[in-house]
Motif scaffolding. Structure first.
Motif, PDB file in Angstrom:
ATOM      1  N   ILE A  32     -13.184  -9.722  13.366  1.00 49.60           N
ATOM      2  CA  ILE A  32     -11.955 -10.058  13.129  1.00 49.60           C
ATOM      3  C   ILE A  32     -11.728 -11.276  14.109  1.00 49.60           C
ATOM      4  O   ILE A  32     -11.737 -10.773  15.345  1.00 49.60           O
ATOM      5  CB  ILE A  32     -10.983  -9.000  13.437  1.00 49.60           C
ATOM      6  CG1 ILE A  32     -11.283  -7.769  12.498  1.00 49.60           C
ATOM      7  CG2 ILE A  32      -9.476  -9.401  13.093  1.00 49.60           C
ATOM      8  CD1 ILE A  32     -11.315  -7.736  11.027  1.00 49.60           C
ATOM      9  N   ASN A  50     -13.736  -4.577  12.399  1.00 49.78           N
ATOM     10  CA  ASN A  50     -12.804  -3.396  11.742  1.00 49.78           C
ATOM     11  C   ASN A  50     -13.493  -2.311  11.897  1.00 49.78           C
ATOM     12  O   ASN A  50     -14.625  -1.932  12.222  1.00 49.78           O
ATOM     13  CB  ASN A  50     -12.924  -3.992  10.331  1.00 49.78           C
ATOM     14  CG  ASN A  50     -14.169  -4.104   9.392  1.00 49.78           C
ATOM     15  OD1 ASN A  50     -15.267  -3.957  10.072  1.00 49.78           O
ATOM     16  ND2 ASN A  50     -14.132  -4.371   8.238  1.00 49.78           N
ATOM     17  N   CYS A 263     -16.417 -12.293   8.260  1.00 48.20           N
ATOM     18  CA  CYS A 263     -14.895 -12.146   9.040  1.00 48.20           C
ATOM     19  C   CYS A 263     -13.955 -12.367   8.298  1.00 48.20           C
ATOM     20  O   CYS A 263     -13.899 -12.793   7.482  1.00 48.20           O
ATOM     21  CB  CYS A 263     -15.314 -12.891  10.197  1.00 48.20           C
ATOM     22  SG  CYS A 263     -15.204 -14.681   9.852  1.00 48.20           S
TER      23      CYS A 263
ATOM     24  N   TYR B 612      -8.127  -2.890  10.700  1.00 53.08           N
ATOM     25  CA  TYR B 612      -8.421  -3.684  11.602  1.00 53.08           C
ATOM     26  C   TYR B 612      -7.215  -4.012  12.632  1.00 53.08           C
ATOM     27  O   TYR B 612      -5.976  -4.132  11.935  1.00 53.08           O
ATOM     28  CB  TYR B 612      -9.086  -5.029  11.331  1.00 53.08           C
ATOM     29  CG  TYR B 612      -8.678  -5.780  10.366  1.00 53.08           C
ATOM     30  CD1 TYR B 612      -8.667  -5.416   8.802  1.00 53.08           C
ATOM     31  CD2 TYR B 612      -7.849  -6.769  10.512  1.00 53.08           C
ATOM     32  CE1 TYR B 612      -7.997  -6.009   8.023  1.00 53.08           C
ATOM     33  CE2 TYR B 612      -7.037  -7.633   9.638  1.00 53.08           C
ATOM     34  CZ  TYR B 612      -7.126  -7.211   8.267  1.00 53.08           C
ATOM     35  OH  TYR B 612      -6.538  -7.857   7.256  1.00 53.08           O
ATOM     36  N   LEU B 614      -5.134  -7.131  14.376  1.00 53.86           N
ATOM     37  CA  LEU B 614      -5.037  -8.524  14.550  1.00 53.86           C
ATOM     38  C   LEU B 614      -3.439  -8.838  15.025  1.00 53.86           C
ATOM     39  O   LEU B 614      -2.404  -8.240  14.464  1.00 53.86           O
ATOM     40  CB  LEU B 614      -5.273  -9.086  13.181  1.00 53.86           C
ATOM     41  CG  LEU B 614      -5.084 -10.671  13.087  1.00 53.86           C
ATOM     42  CD1 LEU B 614      -6.162 -11.412  13.855  1.00 53.86           C
ATOM     43  CD2 LEU B 614      -5.175 -11.065  11.730  1.00 53.86           C
TER      44      LEU B 614
END
Lengths: 280, 707
Positions: A32, A50, A263, B612, B614
């Protein structure tokens, strides 16, 4: 009648042999990447990876998902710099990559190259050639909450090209900006080269308790407006939708950035204008 | 069996009893000719009748076309959801009609979208046929005499949709004083009042008014944190006048839902209003030599309005969806030339798909302001041909001309011409058995776009234009039918279908994109679809028991360039197994038991496979589109009711209806929740995932009185 019975049996037979759908729970490891280069500032690149849906997220895992051993390069038309790993416990990820020499310039293009073992991930962007101009900021009393005030902004843009502006605020004491509502506008909606709107604050993270959308009296805040290209603006719009996590709305849930490789990554340039103001 | 009795003297209870006896006599003489019946009755001399006319038996199905007719009695036998009878529930128990899940009022027929169905009341299109979540029916069952349902090759006078045509029809028969009726119905949620009155021997009125009172009895006791309000009202009045050889009918309906909610510490306020308005005039005239003329003029509108208010500060987001249609129908039937029917249907539509106005501070912005003005011409020809001794065919051809003017930044005109053929071959053997083959090609120019994972009033209509091509379909059907036109016994059918659809649409799920792109057209994904399946249906009626069982095995898949990398994915409402069992059992003269059991494969959804971080948020990473199925859906509803009479003629019914008897949690969608902090003091994130089920065990009392 016999035909109907036969057809019924055939249907049951077919249904018993039905191969059900793929369970879809396959997890593919990905990097990421969140990279930004701001006018007159050093580029910053944050890299994590992730995790599977069933992974328990604790402080140990939060440390583990940060990528600290990548080689991160930023290339401009006349310079190349390998970014340095910085440790900062006040932000997440606690480790990120930052340049020490190369700074962003209006209208310039920049390449990003991330190398991790033999995996290479690359992206390219540019900084718009126009820096936004906050014409004025002011506050108004709110009828419901007398302890807080409403923020208003007025922007000016007399340039011919289409610009995409995103709005952020943060208390002066906190390092990171959070987006406002509205989150963005483009200057095609400006009237007589001006745009005027109220700005409501949002929480920094989607795992924090929602707070007031107004601003506490006597607490100084910084208002930032960033101009970025359409690709970056689209990415952050999709990101906002995903972070809101409203399962009621379906559709394509894939976040696609501009960094190639294994990614989910965005590499974008911004030209921003910030102002400090205190609601009195 | 339909009998028309016209006698101005039948106004006393004794004569009513005699008329009921006459009905019984007529049923027992089912095979007698009209003349003999008339003689038999006139010999009794119980009453002096001006006229008895035996028209015809109206079967539920017939062997020549692919429609199903459900009469008032059949509608009344369906289960009362939350104590209310919904005429459309009679359609939900049919095979091939998948449900969208609890509190999703959509009908998903043979793998099609909810918006692929045309639902009409007295020939007038209803754009949103449900109140919120299907809690209340839009059209009161008291105002529906029968429903006709077409999902195979439809006759050519039906056009504009791909999946099904559902026509609700109020009474159009000759009325007598027995038709006079006053009915009152109440449950904890609502009350309604209906009246049917013969004004003169030729002039008849029926009306219904309904109001819910949730704001009084429900909302104050739940959700105190975020005050909520929701109520509905509706009003339906129909007038009917019979001429010498025909009749004229005026239909009017108006209904509205009003919803409001406050949240975020009462600083954000959301208000939604929506409703339908229908008005139509219809005339039918028998002409010489058995010819028939039908003419109609109608207007229908659906309006939705959302007001999202920030902090009572004058900063608002307004969103409106509007659609209205003016339609003119003219049909002429040549009864002696193979039932040849020709006609023209002209319609003019005004659509504002998603009209967004942002009011921030003193300045406002009109963000999405697509306006559509559409003219549609539909010419058709339909006939029935007897090919051989046992073979017959119903064939039709429609020509549709569609012309749309889109007004956004500039005017853009789009024109499409299409031919829509339809044919059904029938082979009749042993009187009650038949085999049918059908094919039709259909087009749909005006689309309904579902904005969410359930059917919401927010869902909008949009006409085909420069960037939206019309949807098209080829459908093939084949079926065996055992039809029983007697009052009791079995009815069985098995039908297979295959559908190939082009240009189907899904909303991209991105609310921001509507605001950003200034044109809602750019928020849609376009692709193609296929579905196939087998539907089995059994109905059994005995003296005390009436039951229907419908089982469907079907699959529905889609291909969209912008979804799943262009690969095949299952439709959200692809539910391979669908089983519905509806039972009504008359325990005694006074007690009645009813039940409805529904079992269906779970809905499809796009699974989360990873997570994830971000930019300070935690995000989910999703797997292949619609690739995982929710757990099996099943629900049992039970009801019991007690009838009694007071005075001479006042009939009462008290009912207890239990929804979800064994409290099965049937999830509507899967929800992830995050909670945590990344502060220096302690970093942690708690994640949880839960299935959101919305319909628990609910008992509901109801009371009806009928004069």
């Amino acid at each position: 009648m016999r035909v109907i019975l036969l057809l019924s049996l055939l249907t049951l037979f077919l249904s018993c042999n039905n191969k059900d759908l793929d369970d879809g729970l396959s997890y593919t490891p990905k990097f990421i990447i969140d990279g930004n280069i701001e006018v007159d500032d050093f580029p910053v690149v944050k890299i994590t990876h992730n995790i599977p849906i069933n992974a328990k997220i604790d402080s140990a895992l939060l440390e583990q998902i940060i990528i600290r051993w990548a080689k991160v390069e930023v290339v401009s038309k006349d310079d190349t710099e390998v970014l340095t790993l910085i440790h900062d416990k006040k932000v997440f990820p606690y480790y990120y990559y930052k340049a020490r020499r190369l700074k962003g310039k209006l209208g310039e293009s920049y390449k990003l190259k991330v190398t991790y073992n033999d995996i290479i991930m690359e992206g390219e962007t540019y900084i718009p050639d126009h820096r936004p101009e906050i014409d004025s900021l002011w506050f108004k009393d709110n009828k419901v909450d007398t302890m807080r005030k409403e923020l208003y902004i007025r922007l000016f843009d007399d340039t011919p090209q289409l610009d995409y502006y995103r709005f952020y605020t943060r208390p002066d004491s906190i390092m990171e900006f959070s987006p406002t509502t509205p989150k963005f506008t483009d200057d095609s909606k400006f009237i007589n080269q001006y745009f005027e709107s109220s700005l409501y604050r949002n929480r920094l993270s989607n795992f924090e308790e929602p707070g007031s959308t107004l601003f506490l009296r006597d607490v100084p805040i910084i208002v930032k407006v960033s101009n970025m290209n359409k690709q970056a603006n689209d990415f952050w719009n999709k990101y906002q939708e995903l972070s809101a996590n409203i399962p009621l709305f379906g559709g394509n849930k894939l976040l696609q950035g501009n960094v190639s490789g294994p990614c989910i990554g965005i590499w974008y340039g911004t030209a921003s204008h910030s102002q400090l103001i205190t609601p009195n | 069996m339909y009998i028309i009795v016209n006698n101005r003297t039948l106004d006393t209870p004794m004569y009513r009893l005699i008329i009921i006896m006459l009905f019984s006599v007529l049923q027992s003489f089912g095979q007698h000719s009209k003349e003999r019946l008339t003689d038999s009755l006139s010999n009794r001399k119980a009453v002096q009748l001006e006229e008895i006319q035996l028209l015809k038996s109206i079967p539920r199905r017939n062997h020549s076309d692919q429609s199903i007719r459900m009469g008032k009695a059949e509608i009344q036998q369906t289960f009362k959801f939350l104590g209310n009878l919904d005429p459309l529930n009679a359609v939900r128990v049919l095979p091939g009609v998948a449900s969208g899940g609890d509190l999703n009022s959509g009908l998903y027929v043979r793998g099609g979208d909810n918006g692929h169905n045309l639902i009409q009341y007295n020939g007038i299109t209803i754009y949103n046929p449900h109140h919120l979540f299907g809690l209340f029916p839009l059209i009161n069952p008291e105002m529906v005499n029968h429903i006709r349902f077409y999902n195979g090759a439809p006759p050519a006078f039906l056009s504009g949709r791909l999946s099904a045509y559902i026509q609700m029809q109020s009474a159009q028969e000759r009325f007598d004083s027995l038709s006079n009726e006053i009915a009152f119905h109440a449950s904890i949620l609502n009350a309604d009042f209906a009246i049917k009155k013969k004004i003169t021997p030729r002039f008849y009125l029926e009306g219904q008014a309904r109001k819910s009172f949730l704001n009084l009895l429900v909302w104050p006791f739940i959700n105190k944190k975020n005050p909520t309000g929701y109520d509905i009202y509706d009003l339906n009045i129909n007038l009917y006048y019979r001429w010498k050889n025909g009749f004229t009918q005026l239909t009017s309906y108006q209904g509205e839902d009003r919803f409001k909610m406050q949240f975020n510490k009462k600083t954000v306020y959301q208000k939604m209003d929506w409703g339908n308005r229908l008005v139509g005039l219809y005339h039918q005239q028998q002409l010489g030599e058995g010819h028939e003329l039908k003419a109609g003029l109608s207007q229908t509108a659906y309006n939705y309005k959302l007001d999202f208010d920030y902090n009572s500060s004058g900063s608002n987001i307004f969103l409106k969806n509007n659609v209205s249609s003016l339609q003119y129908d003219l049909k002429y039937k040549f009864k002696r030339q193979h039932g040849l029917e020709v006609g023209y249907i002209g319609s003019f539509h005004r659509i504002n798909p998603v009209d967004i106005h942002l009011q921030m501070a003193e300045s406002g912005q009109q963000l999405n302001h697509l306006k559509q003005r559409i003219l549609q011409h539909h010419l058709f020809l339909q006939t029935q041909l007897n090919i051989a001794e046992h073979w017959s065919a119903q064939a039709g051809l429609a020509f549709v001309k569609y012309q749309n003017n889109d007004y956004n930044d500039q005017k853009v005109q789009s024109v499409w011409n299409s031919w829509e053929p339809t044919i059904t071959f029938s082979y009749l053997f042993k009187d009650n058995y038949s085999f049918k083959l059908g094919w039709n090609r259909a087009g749909q120019h005006i689309q309904n776009i579902a904005m969410s994972a359930t059917s919401l009033p927010l869902d909008f209509w949009i006409g085909g234009g420069a960037e939206i091509s019309p949807s098209t379909q080829d459908q093939y059907t084949m079926g065996f039918y055992f039809l029983n036109n007697k009052q009791r016994g079995w009815e069985l059918s098995a039908e297979a279908f295959y559908r190939d659809l082009k240009n189907v649409y899904e909303f991209n799920g991105d609310i921001n994109s509507i605001v950003e792109k200034n044109n809602v057209v750019h928020s849609l994904y376009q692709g193609r679809a296929k579905s196939y399946g087998v539907e089995i249906y059994a109905k059994y009626v005995s003296e005390r028991l009436q039951s229907t069982t419908a089982y469907t095995y079907s699959r529905a898949f889609r291909w969209f360039d912008d979804l799943n990398d262009g690969n095949k994915f299952p439709f959200k409402y692809d539910r391979p197994h669908q089983l519905n069992m509806n039972v009504l059992y008359q325990i005694s003269e006074f007690w009645k038991l009813s039940s409805n059991f529904n079992l269906e494969s779970g809905l499809n959804y796009t699974p989360e496979v990873g997570r994830y971080f971000l930019n300070n948020n935690i995000l989910s990473e999703y797997g292949p589109y619609n690739s995982v199925r929710m757990p099996l859906y099943h629900r049992l509803d039970l009801g019991v009711s007690r009838n009694f009479t007071t005075g001479n003629r006042i009939k009462h019914e008290i009912g207890l209806h239990i929804i979800n008897v064994y409290n099965r949690a049937n999830p509507l969608f899967r929800l992830s929740h995050y909670e945590g902090s990344l502060d220096e003091g302690g970093q942690y994130i708690h994640t949880s995932q839960k299935d959101l089920a919305v319909l628990p065990f609910i008992p509901m009392f109801s009371y009806s009185v009928r004069l």
